[in-house]
Design an enzyme around this catalytic site. Structure first.
Site, mmCIF file in Angstrom:
data_model
loop_
_atom_site.group_PDB
_atom_site.id
_atom_site.type_symbol
_atom_site.label_atom_id
_atom_site.label_comp_id
_atom_site.label_asym_id
_atom_site.label_seq_id
_atom_site.Cartn_x
_atom_site.Cartn_y
_atom_site.Cartn_z
ATOM 1 C CB CYS A 162 -0.942 0.014 1.192
ATOM 2 S SG CYS A 162 -0.084 0.181 2.748
ATOM 3 C CG HIS A 215 -3.110 -0.221 5.949
ATOM 4 N ND1 HIS A 215 -2.691 -0.328 4.647
ATOM 5 C CD2 HIS A 215 -4.463 -0.159 5.905
ATOM 6 C CE1 HIS A 215 -3.745 -0.324 3.865
ATOM 7 N NE2 HIS A 215 -4.828 -0.214 4.596
#
EC number: 3.4.22.-
Length: 622
Positions: A162, A215
């Site tokens: 990501c 994240h």
């Protein structure tokens, strides 16, 4: 691309065993074919007894590996702790897929690419650019040549990547190969300075269930010029807080930028600056949108353009004229259209005819597509003759021409029911089955009509009827009390306005294309009782073009005065129409060319003088 090597020891048996009894083909298989490709770093480190996982940039630079071992970090298997099957996303990149599944594969990168990867790593690890990439709209000069021309959309990388959403799309492949999943914060800060994006949307850095792993969630909706700088600041704060942090847990499957390729969606990238256009385009600009059928498809790369073209070709072999017409012109329900513009259509029709007459046969009889029209193919006698033979596509050209000229060039929006697919054919029913189906449908229809009438009467509507006979009775009853032009004509129009209204409504709701036109219904209707039959016969007698008048629809649709006017403008002489035996729908046309030449329209005469002179033939008397 395959190298030969001696067969492995397990395959060749010791001399003591008689080879012919064991394997008759032992001598044939003297050389064993093995696909070339390097051993991956993953396999190599596993065999060395190290814990396999991506190395930091510094470690990777210092790492010494024997020949035949590649240094791509993209081949590392994703650790089970971080794998989340439910929210995880499926990558497309073959190396990433293999790593995700835990199957090591050979690395088949070219040597040149590996060298460039190494130079990129060197550059990023050792120096810093004068102005960071996230401030200017494209990567600084030294890196620019190392960015591939191939855009890596996020859909190509799966979990653990990501962090790529804040990196310029042309550098994503190279960054993924040199960094692997879950980038270390220190490395990430350098990467952002070299190949960070300036604007990519609002972001959020979340802790995951595993400690020290974070994240990044990116929302591409609201992009600004400061995104890159803010993100860099956030990451450096994170580095100060948690020096062991690694970023890249999973891509959020709900994020706008991510969708598996099967969905044919395209990531809305803010385009990088190119040499041609000196500065970045407006930050909010969406990619080119191309229409595929009635769906718009966003296109940001050559690949997407190819996909769009492919989809287009699936839907329409040629460019679909009808789709164009649907977009550009107002379209009317056919019967209404003819009722309104009959004279002009027929004039145009005659003009077409005269043009065609001058052309050779091959042009006059064009091969046609499947003939399915708005007015059913069976009802084509309700169209002017010229149009009856045309396909829907060609007809729409004529209609669109008048839709513009008649409405002061303004095409209004209107709903279109798409036509039945002409490519689909089904077996015809046998006569008995067809009759059975028809009678069944008719029975249902009558029940339906009766029920409709009953409900309407209960609601207090007065002008509703359940059958033709009832329509005629009510009409005659009403005409007793007020002046009526001609009972049966009015009866026919009552049938039209009441019974057909409900049916057409049903057909529209069912999404069907045809409406029942007035007269065709009268001709097709099968009487349900003797009285009904008598009434129907008298209506048909009145309407029969052979006995009464030339143009049926006009007679039913309007009063007699209107009809006379229409008849005069059409200049159809009130003679019985002579039917051609071979084709029941092809009427012999009465006084074909005289029709326009002798009309009272002066402007018409002016237009026609040349054509007239060309067609007049004088008898030569010997």
């Amino acid at each position: 691309m395959s190298c030969l090597r001696k067969p492995s020891q397990s395959l060749v048996l010791s001399e003591s065993v008689d080879p012919t009894t064991v394997d008759p083909f032992v001598d044939v298989r003297a050389e064993e074919v093995v696909p070339t490709g390097c051993m991956t770093l993953w396999e190599y480190r596993d065999s060395c007894g190290d814990v396999p996982g991506p190395l930091s940039h510094g470690d990777l630079r210092r790492l010494r590996t024997p020949d035949g071992v590649c240094k791509c970090q993209i081949h590392f298997e994703f650790p089970t702790v971080l794998k989340s099957g439910s929210t995880g996303t499926v990558p497309e990149h073959p190396a990433v897929v293999a790593a995700f599944m835990g199957r090591p594969r050979r690395c088949s990168l070219e040597q040149r690419t590996k060298e460039l990867d190494f130079r990129f790593l060197q550059l990023v690890h050792e120096g810093l650019p004068v102005r960071p990439s996230y401030m200017i709209a494209r990567p600084p000069r030294p890196v620019r040549g190392l960015c591939s021309s191939r855009d890596g959309s996020l859909a190509q990388f799966g979990q653990g990547y990501c962090y790529l959403s804040a990196i310029v799309d042309s550098a994503r492949w190279r960054v993924a190969r040199t960094t692997g999943w879950c980038v270390r914060v220190a490395d990430y800060l350098r990467l952002l300075q070299w190949v960070g994006r300036r604007s990519f949307g609002s972001f959020q850095i979340e802790e995951s269930t595993v400690e020290h792993v974070y994240h990044v969630i990116v929302d591409t909706e609201h992009q600004s010029e400061q995104d890159g700088a803010l993100f860099y600041q956030a990451v450096s704060d994170l580095a100060a807080r948690d020096p062991l942090a690694r970023i890249g847990n999973q891509l959020n499957p709900l994020a706008a930028e991510f969708c598996p390729r099967s969905a044919r969606r395209v990531e809305p990238v803010t385009p990088q600056v190119t040499r041609r256009k000196g500065l970045a385009r407006m930050p909010g600009r969406s990619p080119t949108v191309v229409s595929v059928g009635n769906v718009g498809m966003a296109i940001t790369s050559i690949q997407d353009a190819l996909v769009a073209t492919e989809l287009r070709n699936v839907n329409f072999g040629r460019r679909d004229t009808e789709a164009e017409c649907r977009r550009l012109w107002a379209r009317y329900e056919v019967n209404d259209y003819f009722r309104r513009h009959k004279a002009e259509l027929l004039k145009f029709d005659a003009r077409l005819r005269s043009h065609m007459a001058k052309k050779p046969v091959s042009v006059r009889t064009r091969s046609s597509d499947a003939k399915i029209q708005c007015i059913g193919w069976r009802d084509r006698h309700l169209l002017p003759q010229r149009l009856a033979g045309l396909t829907k596509q060609k007809r729409s050209l004529i209609w669109s021409r008048f839709a513009t000229s008649n409405i002061r060039r303004k095409a209004s929006a209107c709903t279109m029911t798409p036509s039945v697919d002409p490519m689909v054919h089904t077996w015809g029913d046998s006569a008995a089955l067809a009759a059975k189906k028809i009678s069944e449908a008719r029975r249902r229809q009558e029940i339906c009509a009766a029920a409709y009438a009953e409900r309407a009467k209960a609601r207090g509507q007065t002008n509703v009827v359940a059958s033709i006979s009832e329509a005629i009775e009510t009409t005659l009853r009403r005409n007793g009390t007020r002046f009526a032009l001609d009972g049966l004509h009015v009866a026919a129009s009552v049938i039209v306005t009441t019974r057909l209204r409900s049916w057409n409504q049903e057909e529209v709701l069912a999404g069907r294309e045809f409406r029942k036109s007035t007269t065709s219904w009268i001709w097709r209707h099968m009487p349900s009782s003797i009285q009904d039959a008598l009434n129907l016969t008298s209506v048909r007698d009145k309407l029969d073009p052979g006995r009464a008048f030339g143009y049926v629809q006009a007679a039913v649709a309007q009063g007699m005065s209107d009809f006379r006017r229409a008849k005069r403008s059409l200049a159809i002489v009130a003679k019985p129409v002579i039917r051609n035996v071979r084709d029941p729908y092809d009427h012999g046309f009465v006084k074909r060319d005289g029709k326009l030449r002798h009309s009272r329209d002066v402007s018409n005469k002016k237009l026609r003088t040349k054509a007239v002179a060309a067609t007049k033939v004088h008898k030569i008397i010997f």
